[in-house]
Design an enzyme around this catalytic site. Structure first.
Site, PDB file in Angstrom:
ATOM      1  N   ASP A  61       0.793  -1.373   0.048  1.00  0.00           N
ATOM      2  CA  ASP A  61      -0.629   0.018   0.317  1.00  0.00           C
ATOM      3  C   ASP A  61       1.095   1.566  -0.044  1.00  0.00           C
ATOM      4  O   ASP A  61       1.567   1.437   0.569  1.00  0.00           O
ATOM      5  CB  ASP A  61      -0.705   0.285   1.573  1.00  0.00           C
ATOM      6  CG  ASP A  61      -2.349   1.121   1.059  1.00  0.00           C
ATOM      7  OD1 ASP A  61      -1.779   1.316   0.294  1.00  0.00           O
ATOM      8  OD2 ASP A  61      -2.763   1.137   2.241  1.00  0.00           O
ATOM      9  N   SER A  62       0.366   2.271  -0.413  1.00  0.00           N
ATOM     10  CA  SER A  62       1.156   3.377  -0.821  1.00  0.00           C
ATOM     11  C   SER A  62       1.649   4.522   0.393  1.00  0.00           C
ATOM     12  O   SER A  62       2.785   5.015   0.897  1.00  0.00           O
ATOM     13  CB  SER A  62       0.432   4.311  -1.784  1.00  0.00           C
ATOM     14  OG  SER A  62      -0.787   5.025  -0.888  1.00  0.00           O
ATOM     15  N   GLY A  70      -0.715   6.505   2.547  1.00  0.00           N
ATOM     16  CA  GLY A  70      -1.591   7.623   1.523  1.00  0.00           C
ATOM     17  C   GLY A  70      -3.010   7.580   2.783  1.00  0.00           C
ATOM     18  O   GLY A  70      -2.063   8.898   3.865  1.00  0.00           O
ATOM     19  N   PHE A  71      -3.661   6.392   3.233  1.00  0.00           N
ATOM     20  CA  PHE A  71      -4.784   6.097   3.916  1.00  0.00           C
ATOM     21  C   PHE A  71      -3.774   6.211   5.173  1.00  0.00           C
ATOM     22  O   PHE A  71      -4.297   7.008   5.934  1.00  0.00           O
ATOM     23  CB  PHE A  71      -4.751   4.858   3.293  1.00  0.00           C
ATOM     24  CG  PHE A  71      -5.666   4.249   5.132  1.00  0.00           C
ATOM     25  CD1 PHE A  71      -7.257   4.690   4.654  1.00  0.00           C
ATOM     26  CD2 PHE A  71      -5.553   3.644   6.687  1.00  0.00           C
ATOM     27  CE1 PHE A  71      -7.905   4.315   5.652  1.00  0.00           C
ATOM     28  CE2 PHE A  71      -6.880   3.551   7.302  1.00  0.00           C
ATOM     29  CZ  PHE A  71      -7.901   4.502   7.023  1.00  0.00           C
ATOM     30  N   ASP A  78      -2.565   8.377  -3.268  1.00  0.00           N
ATOM     31  CA  ASP A  78      -3.708   8.795  -3.285  1.00  0.00           C
ATOM     32  C   ASP A  78      -4.077  10.093  -1.595  1.00  0.00           C
ATOM     33  O   ASP A  78      -3.124   9.904  -1.096  1.00  0.00           O
ATOM     34  CB  ASP A  78      -4.884   7.583  -3.445  1.00  0.00           C
ATOM     35  CG  ASP A  78      -5.402   6.922  -1.835  1.00  0.00           C
ATOM     36  OD1 ASP A  78      -3.851   6.893  -1.549  1.00  0.00           O
ATOM     37  OD2 ASP A  78      -6.201   6.278  -2.227  1.00  0.00           O
ATOM     38  N   GLN A 114     -11.174   7.145  -5.693  1.00  0.00           N
ATOM     39  CA  GLN A 114     -11.447   8.035  -4.405  1.00  0.00           C
ATOM     40  C   GLN A 114     -12.847   8.613  -4.629  1.00  0.00           C
ATOM     41  O   GLN A 114     -13.852   8.054  -5.464  1.00  0.00           O
ATOM     42  CB  GLN A 114     -10.505   9.027  -3.743  1.00  0.00           C
ATOM     43  CG  GLN A 114      -8.780   8.608  -3.182  1.00  0.00           C
ATOM     44  CD  GLN A 114     -10.011   8.083  -1.821  1.00  0.00           C
ATOM     45  OE1 GLN A 114     -10.607   8.222  -1.114  1.00  0.00           O
ATOM     46  NE2 GLN A 114      -8.503   7.474  -1.689  1.00  0.00           N
ATOM     47  N   GLY A 127     -10.802   4.631  -0.052  1.00  0.00           N
ATOM     48  CA  GLY A 127     -11.724   5.738   1.066  1.00  0.00           C
ATOM     49  C   GLY A 127     -12.907   4.816   1.572  1.00  0.00           C
ATOM     50  O   GLY A 127     -14.002   5.718   1.675  1.00  0.00           O
ATOM     51  N   CYS A 145     -13.409 -27.188   9.227  1.00  0.00           N
ATOM     52  CA  CYS A 145     -12.233 -26.194   9.169  1.00  0.00           C
ATOM     53  C   CYS A 145     -10.566 -27.344   9.145  1.00  0.00           C
ATOM     54  O   CYS A 145     -11.143 -28.174   9.843  1.00  0.00           O
ATOM     55  CB  CYS A 145     -11.556 -24.912   9.728  1.00  0.00           C
ATOM     56  SG  CYS A 145      -9.961 -24.504   9.617  1.00  0.00           S
ATOM     57  N   HIS A 165      -5.757 -19.750  11.697  1.00  0.00           N
ATOM     58  CA  HIS A 165      -6.883 -20.077  11.904  1.00  0.00           C
ATOM     59  C   HIS A 165      -7.970 -19.254  10.533  1.00  0.00           C
ATOM     60  O   HIS A 165      -8.277 -19.649   9.601  1.00  0.00           O
ATOM     61  CB  HIS A 165      -7.604 -20.701  12.406  1.00  0.00           C
ATOM     62  CG  HIS A 165      -9.178 -20.465  13.103  1.00  0.00           C
ATOM     63  ND1 HIS A 165      -9.802 -22.259  11.717  1.00  0.00           N
ATOM     64  CD2 HIS A 165     -10.627 -20.007  12.423  1.00  0.00           C
ATOM     65  CE1 HIS A 165     -10.774 -22.430  11.830  1.00  0.00           C
ATOM     66  NE2 HIS A 165     -11.159 -20.706  12.031  1.00  0.00           N
TER      67      HIS A 165
END
Lengths: 336, 336
Positions: B60-61, B63-64, B114, B156, B183, B271, B302
Site C-alpha cells: 500500500d502507498s 496514503g491512508f 492517493d 476515491q 476511501g 475446517c 486459523h
C-alpha cells in the site's frame, strides 16, 4: 526439556518443538492445578491430548513455585497450604494429592512434592527441609502406582555437603525410577552450584536419569553434564528468545544492538534451524524493534533448537569417547 | 491478502502463510519507509528476501496512513509532509518518491499515492481529493516503469456517485494494470459501502484486478465479491485472532466466553487447518485466559486459513456457475 509451564512452550507449537528436535517437555503442576485445573485436562483426555504433544511430558510438582510464595503459604508436616497467585483462593498440596494429580493428567514423569529452602538458610532450616522431603517421598512411594507415570524424587540439602548426601542416600533407598537435584540455580555462585551438583550426582544411581533442575545456560549445561547430570529444564532459551537474546555458536547476541539492524548474515553461521535458514539478523532485529510477535517466536524456536542440538552433540561426544574435547570447546560460550 | 504492515503478518511465518493457502500478502509503504527504511530492505535484496516470502507482495502507498495523521501532516498540490508517529521526524511523500520506493524494495504491486478524505466531508473536500488523486496518478504514470512492479491506481470519491464516477473514469483513461477502490470501510454504513463499491467496480475494467481496500468480514467479502470486487486486504482475521475471536463456519466465536473452557470440540467443525486439526476449543480458551502467545498465533493462523478458504471456495463457485447459491449460504455468517 523446554519449559511449557501452562501446557504450552511459549510461542511454539508441538510441530515446532518436534522441528527443534525436542524429545520431552516440562509442564508445571502448580500452574496446571490452578488453571485450567485437573478436570479440564482429564476430560480433554490427558495432558498430551490437551496440548497436542505426543512425546514425553515431565511435570514438576510445584514445590518450587509454592515455596517461592513465602508469605502466602504455610508449611506443616503433612503438606503445604497456599494462596493462588491468580485469585488468592486457598489450595493445599500434599505428597499424595500431587502425585495423584500428575497421574490423573497422564504425566510420563511426575516429580514428588519436595520442600525447597531459599538460600541463604540456616543449617537447621535446610536439615528440616531434607527431613520432610524424605518423609514425603516415603509417603509418595507407598501410593498405588499408575502405568505410564514414573515418579522422580528430588534431593535437597542446599550447599551443605553432609545434608546433600543424607538426602540423596535416603531417597535412593526408596528406589525411584529417577532422581532430581533440586534447590540449586537459585542465586548461589556458579562454582557452588557446579560442586554441589557434581557431588550429589555422584551419589545417585548411574543407570537412572539424574535431573538437574532449573539449568540453564550453555556454560552451566556443559559443566553439569561433565558433573554427571543427564536431564535439564530451564526457561532460559525461551525467555531469552522473547527478549531478543540469541544463543549462538559464537556466543550470545542481543538483537537490540544497533549493529544488527544492518547485519544481513544468518543468525548463527553453524545452525540449520528454520529461523537461521530463512531470516537475517537485520530482519530479526527489525521484528524486535517493531515489537512484532514474530520476533519472539522465531528466536524462541532458534534457542530451543540450539540447546537441543547442544544436547544431541553432547550425547554423541560421550558415545564416541570425545566428551573432554567437546566440553573444552563449548564451554567458551558466554552466558547472558 | 493477509496484512503484513511491517513486513510480517503478525505472528505468522512465511511457512505458515503458505500452509494457510495465502497467495499474496500486503505490506505498507508508510511503515516500511519509517522502519526499517529503504536502504535496509534494498541491501537485504528486496522485500521478498527480507521477509522470506517468495510469493507476490502488494505494498500500500501509505496514503491512508498519512492522511490518518490529521494534525501531523500538511497536504499541498505536490505531495504531503508529515511527522513520523515513531519519533516525530519529518518526512515527505510525493507521487514520484512513493512509486520509486516501492520499485526499489521490489514490490510486485505498488499502490499509487492517493488523497484519502475522512468521512463525513463536504463535496468540495471530496472533489479536491479526487482531483489531486488523478493529477498524482498522471504523474506516477509518467515515471519510468520497472520490470516486476505493477502500478495500481486508487479511485476515491467518498459516497458521492458522481465523484466516484469521475475518479474511476479519469484513472481508467491512464490505463493501469489494476485498480483499487479506496476511501471505503472507514465508518460509513454497510449499505453505503456495498452500494459505492458495486457502482465503482462496474466502472473499472473487468479484465483487470478490482481491489476493494480494507475489507473485511465474511459478510463484507461475500457482498463485495457479489459487487464485482476481486482482491481484498484487511487486518480483521489477524486482529481478531490476536484477541480471541475465531471466524468459523458457524459464525464468530469469542474464546473468552466461559463456555469454551469446557468445550472439547474442534474450533471449526468444517475446517482442516493445523489449529482445528490439533487443538480443542478448551485448549485455545485456556491459552487466551493464561495470556499465552500461542493463543494469538494459533487463532491468527486459523482465521487467515479460513478467509483464504472462503476466497478459494468463492472462485470455485464462480467458475462452476453456482455463485448465487454459495453467496446465499455464506452471508449468514455474522461479523464481529
Amino acid at each position: 526439556m523446554p519449559v511449557g509451564t501452562a501446557a504450552t512452550v511459549k510461542g511454539l507449537t508441538p510441530a515446532d518443538l518436534r522441528g527443534a528436535q525436542t524429545q520431552i517437555v516440562l509442564a508445571n503442576t502448580y500452574h496446571l492445578w490452578l488453571r485450567p485445573g485437573r478436570e479440564t485436562i482429564e476430560t480433554a483426555g490427558g495432558i498430551h491430548r490437551f496440548m497436542g504433544w505426543d512425546r514425553p511430558i515431565l511435570t514438576d510438582s510445584g514445590g518450587f513455585q509454592v515455596f517461592s510464595l513465602e508469605s502466602r503459604r504455610r508449611l506443616d508436616d503433612d503438606g503445604v497450604t497456599f494462596a493462588s497467585h491468580l485469585d488468592g483462593s486457598e489450595h493445599r498440596f500434599t505428597p499424595e494429592n500431587i502425585v495423584e494429580f500428575q497421574q490423573a493428567i497422564g504425566s510420563d514423569v511426575a516429580m514428588l512434592l519436595d520442600v525447597c529452602v531459599k538460600l541463604p538458610a540456616t543449617r537447621e532450616e535446610i536439615a528440616k527441609a531434607v527431613h520432610l522431603t524424605t518423609a514425603w517421598a516415603r509417603r509418595s512411594a507407598a501410593l498405588p502406582s499408575k502405568a505410564g507415570t514414573l515418579l522422580f524424587a528430588i534431593a535437597q540439602g542446599g550447599l551443605d555437603a553432609k545434608l546433600r548426601e543424607r538426602s540423596a542416600r535416603e531417597l535412593v533407598e526408596l528406589d525411584f525410577p529417577g532422581y532430581a537435584i533440586g534447590g540449586l540455580s537459585v542465586g548461589e555462585s556458579r562454582e557452588e552450584m557446579y560442586a554441589t551438583a557434581r557431588a550429589t550426582a555422584a551419589l545417585l544411581p548411574e543407570d537412572k536419569p539424574r535431573y538437574l533442575m532449573g539449568v540453564g545456560t550453555v556454560t552451566d549445561l556443559v559443566a553439569s553434564i561433565d558433573g554427571g547430570c543427564d536431564l535439564f529444564d530451564c526457561v532460559y532459551p525461551t525467555r531469552c528468545g522473547r527478549n531478543g537474546r540469541a544463543m549462538t555458536h559464537g556466543g550470545e547476541l542481543n538483537l537490540f544492538n544497533a549493529a544488527f539492524t544492518r547485519d544481513y548474515d544468518r543468525l548463527d553461521e553453524l545452525c540449520d534451524c528454520y529461523t537461521c535458514a530463512n531470516f537475517s539478523r537485520a530482519y530479526l532485529a527489525h521484528l524486535f524493534r517493531a515489537k512484532e510477535m514474530l520476533g519472539p517466536r522465531l528466536l524462541s524456536y532458534h534457542n530451543v533448537y540450539f540447546v537441543n542440538d547442544l544436547m544431541r552433540e553432547a550425547r554423541a561426544a560421550i558415545d564416541a569417547g570425545r566428551w573432554r574435547n567437546y566440553a573444552a570447546r563449548d564451554s567458551n560460550c558466554s552466558p547472558c
